[in-house]
Scaffold this active site. Structure first.
Site, PDB file in Angstrom:
ATOM      1  N   ARG A   6     -27.242  52.920  18.700  1.00 43.12           N
ATOM      2  CA  ARG A   6     -26.302  53.689  17.884  1.00 43.12           C
ATOM      3  C   ARG A   6     -26.633  53.673  16.397  1.00 43.12           C
ATOM      4  NH1 ARG A   6     -20.416  52.589  20.820  1.00 43.12           N
ATOM      5  NH2 ARG A   6     -20.817  53.982  22.579  1.00 43.12           N
ATOM      6  N   SER A  25     -17.417  46.667  25.168  1.00 42.87           N
ATOM      7  CA  SER A  25     -16.219  46.185  24.465  1.00 42.87           C
ATOM      8  C   SER A  25     -15.013  46.055  25.387  1.00 42.87           C
ATOM      9  CB  SER A  25     -15.890  47.101  23.288  1.00 42.87           C
ATOM     10  OG  SER A  25     -15.816  48.447  23.713  1.00 42.87           O
ATOM     11  N   LEU A  26     -14.757  47.069  26.223  1.00 45.54           N
ATOM     12  CA  LEU A  26     -13.643  46.944  27.165  1.00 45.54           C
ATOM     13  C   LEU A  26     -13.918  45.817  28.154  1.00 45.54           C
ATOM     14  CD1 LEU A  26     -12.712  50.671  27.954  1.00 45.54           C
ATOM     15  CD2 LEU A  26     -11.842  49.159  26.155  1.00 45.54           C
ATOM     16  N   ASP A  79      -5.790  43.990  10.087  1.00 52.50           N
ATOM     17  CA  ASP A  79      -4.630  43.138   9.799  1.00 52.50           C
ATOM     18  C   ASP A  79      -4.766  41.724  10.364  1.00 52.50           C
ATOM     19  OD1 ASP A  79      -3.602  45.484   8.760  1.00 52.50           O
ATOM     20  OD2 ASP A  79      -2.381  45.915  10.521  1.00 52.50           O
TER      21      ASP A  79
END
Length: 525
Positions: free
Chosen positions: A274, A371-372, A207
């Protein structure tokens, strides 16, 4: 007089809450979130936060691992600044309370995850790091912060100077609301829900990135989607994330016959990058095999991974058998709204932090548990900027001309978007499928030319999904190589000569240049 905030934050993840918690008390801060406060990806995060704090570790090693995982598409300056700040960010939170796991001597426990060269992953509550950090940050919010839930922001408000001055949003009952602010921050996360299989929260469908794009902000690196190798896979559906920390503790990927699938594929085997692991699992699944995580050699699994244990038990998995069925699914977007290290976008007054932003830290593929870390860093960095900001903002009279531009468009079912993206723009891509997807998405080009307010929140979400799907598809079609999270079977190798430093950007490529002439601006005071 219309009330205006000093800082308006869209989203309630770690980046958003870190920012809100560090803003000066004299600033009027408002957080609006699409659903409930605790439905963000951050709250679901099982993995930890990477920081070079071990005895034999050093930020130089962490930087090297980040660059290698990102296929050297990263912004090196960004990588160095964020990685070097990691130990202090962890130390600050750790000193405030019992957020992270420690040993009997009070030292932080450090775990190993894929593509890391050292144990450097700090966890909280075993596999509940995101929840622990979010709850900590919520406890530190001051009374200058107002939180509104179930508010769906769908349009940025710009003045005649093309400065962002707030958003237009829908309440749960469909009422349209306007929020005016001197500084607007998008922290709405990535776009995992564009794909059939995903670890992301149900609200994470791109969004904020779509809003920024429609308003004229520059978006970059959208082809780089990280697919997490191990989502719980039951009866053809993914049911939740099985953290990479499970493989870090010794679990291996096997077929139904017990054959290890990562032998000879990568030097790090099950802890390889990954995209490598995801592609191998996907290959086996496409050939009719089942893939499992063999956890039989992990002692005290249920105590070490309580959240994963709960997910498995709720879905009928007998952990005593030592196997968890898995499949890869969309997990993280390396691209997003292009920003600098203060979160500033190409639109004045508009900022982006967290997964919605593209800072260049992750390059072509995010290193696990960075990411965190990025969310904590960007939240703190932006707070220092806004705490010192004294910019005057012009709030203008609303123009009489504007929407609607075209008739409402019949939208496709959301599941059709997800399935087509997974099949054609998912883990393995090629020109034929990408062109097929682009042609299908082209049939919905005009949908965002309406007054979005005439659509329901669910329909606006669908429109945003179509927009982000197109950005990803176009970028994937243009990048004629394989790099990180972007794998093309027709161009299976990296092309460092042409593509190493090239970033694909988008700005109003759907013909939205005229939108600025019609977009609403705030009412005069």
């Amino acid at each position: 007089m219309t009330k205006k905030d000093d800082v308006l934050i869209l989203g309630s993840g770690i980046a958003a809450l870190q920012l809100a918690s560090l803003l000066n008390k004299h600033l009027n801060v408002r957080i609006i979130t699409k659903e409930k406060l605790r439905t963000a990806n951050s709250y679901l995060a099982q993995g930890g936060i990477a920081a070079a704090i071990g005895e034999h570790d050093h930020p130089v090693k962490h930087i090297a691992d980040t660059l290698e995982a990102g296929s050297y598409h990263n912004n090196r300056e960004t990588v160095e600044k964020i990685i070097k700040a990691a130990p202090d960010l962890i130390k600050f939170i750790s000193e405030q309370g019992a957020v992270f796991d420690k040993n009997q001597d009070g030292e932080l426990l450090l775990g190993m995850e894929g593509a890391h060269s050292e144990k450097r992953i700090v966890h909280g509550g075993g596999d509940a790091t995101g929840k622990n950090v979010v709850e900590f940050l919520l406890s530190t919010l001051k009374d200058n912060v107002t939180i509104e839930e179930n508010i769906f922001a769908y349009q940025l408000l710009l003045n005649s100077e093309k400065r962002c001055i707030g958003v237009k949003a829908k309440a749960a009952d469909g009422t349209i609301k306007k929020y005016y602010s001197r500084n607007t921050i998008i922290a709405t996360g990535g776009c995992g829900q564009l794909f059939t299989y995903t670890s992301n929260a149900l609200t994470v469908s791109g969004d904020g990135i779509a809003m920024a794009y429609l308003a004229g902000a520059e978006v970059a690196d959208m082809e780089f989607i990280q697919f997490h190798p191990t989502l719980l896979y039951v009866n053809g559906k993914t049911k939740g994330l099985i953290s990479e920390a499970v493989r870090g503790e010794g679990a291996i990927l096997v077929t139904e016959d017990g054959i290890p699938i990562m032998e000879g594929v990568h030097p790090l085997k099950d802890l390889g990058p990954r995209h490598v692991v995801s592609q191998k699992i996907y290959e086996y699944l496409k050939n009719g095999h089942k893939v499992f995580l063999d956890i039989s050699n992990i002692e005290n699994f249920t105590k070490r991974f309580p959240s994963i244990t709960t997910i498995c038990e709720e879905n009928g998995i007998q952990l005593s058998e030592g196997r968890i069925p898995v499949a890869p699914g969309s997990h993280f977007l390396m691209g997003g709204i292009k920003t600098d290290l203060f979160g500033r976008t190409s639109i004045n007054g508009l900022f982006a932090i967290g997964e919605a932003a593209c800072t260049g830290l992750h390059g072509a593929n995010r290193l696990a548990s960075n990411s965190l870390l990025e969310g904590l860093y960007m939240g703190k960095k932006l707070s220092t900027y806004l705490n010192q900001s004294t910019t005057d903002v012009v709030f203008e009279t609303e123009p009489t001309s504007g929407y609607p531009f075209v008739d409402k468009v019949v939208l496709p079912p959301v599941q059709q978007i997800k399935d087509s993206m997974m099949e054609r723009v998912g883990i393995v891509r090629n020109e034929v499928n990408l062109k097929k997807q682009k042609a299908w998405l082209d049939t919905f080009k005009s949908c965002q030319l309406n007054d979005l307010g005439t659509y329901s929140a669910e329909e606006i979400t669908t429109i945003f999904m179509l927009i982000i799907s197109r950005l990803i598809t176009e970028a994937a079609l243009e990048r004629t190589e394989s790099r990180g999270g972007h794998y093309r079977s027709d161009y299976p190798m990296e092309d460092n000569q042409q593509w190493l430093r090239k970033t694909i950007t988008h700005k109003n490529s759907w013909g939205m240049e005229t939108n600025h002439e019609h977009i609403e601006t705030a009412l005069a005071t």
